[in-house]
Design an enzyme around this catalytic site. Structure first.
Site, short mmCIF file in Angstrom:
data_model
loop_
_atom_site.label_atom_id
_atom_site.label_comp_id
_atom_site.label_asym_id
_atom_site.label_seq_id
_atom_site.Cartn_x
_atom_site.Cartn_y
_atom_site.Cartn_z
N ALA A 65 5.16 40.67 -6.04
CA ALA A 65 4.47 39.41 -5.76
C ALA A 65 3.64 39.61 -4.50
O ALA A 65 3.94 40.49 -3.69
CB ALA A 65 5.50 38.31 -5.56
N GLY A 108 8.23 41.90 -7.96
CA GLY A 108 7.67 41.18 -9.09
C GLY A 108 7.05 42.09 -10.14
O GLY A 108 6.97 41.72 -11.31
N GLU A 111 9.87 43.11 -12.20
CA GLU A 111 10.29 41.91 -12.93
C GLU A 111 9.31 41.58 -14.05
O GLU A 111 9.71 41.16 -15.14
CB GLU A 111 10.42 40.74 -11.95
CG GLU A 111 11.59 40.95 -10.98
CD GLU A 111 11.58 39.98 -9.79
OE1 GLU A 111 10.57 39.97 -9.06
OE2 GLU A 111 12.57 39.26 -9.60
N GLU A 131 12.84 43.39 -2.41
CA GLU A 131 12.74 42.09 -1.73
C GLU A 131 13.68 41.97 -0.55
O GLU A 131 13.36 41.32 0.44
CB GLU A 131 13.01 40.95 -2.73
CG GLU A 131 11.92 40.74 -3.77
CD GLU A 131 12.10 41.57 -5.03
OE1 GLU A 131 12.87 42.56 -5.01
OE2 GLU A 131 11.47 41.24 -6.04
#
Ligand code: HXC
Length: 257
Positions: A65, A108, A111, A131
């Protein structure tokens, strides 16, 4: 449709989506999310497309992200806008999606790969959930989908330490469907998607739905769900065609009905 962060094209019956933010190693910001949902919807609605491939660049599938977009936000900001919840819709696309992963698939990015149905990785791929090193935890499904994919102990190792694993380790752990040489990555992914797209659409959609059901329910309910879908396919012309073609020793011509 013009996209700012994606390249969207078709290759025969395959929809090909390439993440295209090279300056940020394809970090996933709100524009990527919005555009990915648009691209998925367009391919989902296009009867000429039977499967999709989602890829990034040689250096990065996606490095997570967008940290620069998230850095200034506070709790009320992320809670009020339910940050990351839009990605649940990405995982809900009904046509099969193959992730073709080269380079970094972190946070992300990992993911997002796990929201796809097959993960085909180049030998150069690196997966991880870093993260924790940023003072947060995975927020796009990492603690749930990685644990289901690789089991609790490997997931804990990756999520608590933030370390990366290479493609060989990811394949051993069950995260990756196939590992291929870097120069084979796109051909392998496109060929697999073309194969899926050539099969009877209702059976492909139901197969995906049934496999995903396995992660959501008991064995007994899952077996019942599978059997009901299996039965329903005997209402299709393609079931007659597929089985007749086998008996007549010829290739089937599916009509997706
Ligand atoms: C924003 C990013 C980014 C990211 C890289 N960049 N990852 N920008 N968000 N996730 C940018 C860098 O700032 C840099 O821009 C450019 O991309 C190139 O990256 P470098 O770091 O210079 O490249 P390199 O040295 O090769 O290192 C590659 C890397 C590293 C190991 C992948 O970039 C990295 O660690 N990235 C962050 C990985 C990560 O922590 N992802 C998880 C994010 S959180 P400039 O402009 O400086 O040149 C997440 C989930 C959050 O995904 C969910 C919780 C709510």
């Amino acid at each position: 449709m013009a996209y700012e962060t994606l390249i969207v094209e078709t290759r025969g019956a395959v929809g090909l989506i390439t993440l295209n933010r090279p300056q940020a190693l394809n970090a996933l910001n709100s524009t990527v999310l919005k555009e990915l949902l648009q691209a998925y919807e367009a391919f989902q609605d296009d009867d000429a497309v039977g499967a999709m491939v989602l890829t990034g660049s040689e250096r990065a599938f996606a490095a997570g992200a967008d940290i620069k977009e998230m850095q200034p936000l506070g709790y009320v900001d992320v809670y009020s806008r339910d940050l990351m919840s839009g990605w649940d819709d990405v995982a809900k696309v009904r046509k099969p999606v193959i992730a073709a992963v080269s380079g970094f698939a972190l946070g992300g990015g990992c993911e997002l790969a796990m929201m796809c149905d097959l993960i085909i990785a180049s030998e150069t791929a690196k997966f991880g959930q870093p993260e924790i090193t940023l003072g947060v935890i995975p927020g796009m499904g990492g603690t749930q989908r990685l644990t289901r994919a690789v089991g609790r102990y490997k997931a804990m190792d990756l999520i608590l330490t933030g370390r990366m694993m290479d493609a060989a380790e990811a394949e051993r752990a069950g995260l990756v469907s196939r590992v291929v040489a870097p120069e084979r990555l796109m051909d392998e992914a496109l060929e697999a998607a073309a194969k899926i797209a050539s099969l009877s659409r209702p059976s492909v959609l139901m197969a995906k739905e049934a496999v995903n059901r396995a992660l959501e329910t008991t064995l007994d309910e899952g077996l019942r769900f599978e059997r009901r879908l299996f039965h329903s396919l005997f209402s299709t012309e393609d079931q007659k065609e597929g089985m007749t073609a086998f008996i007549e020793k010829r290739k089937p011509t599916f009509k997706n009905r």
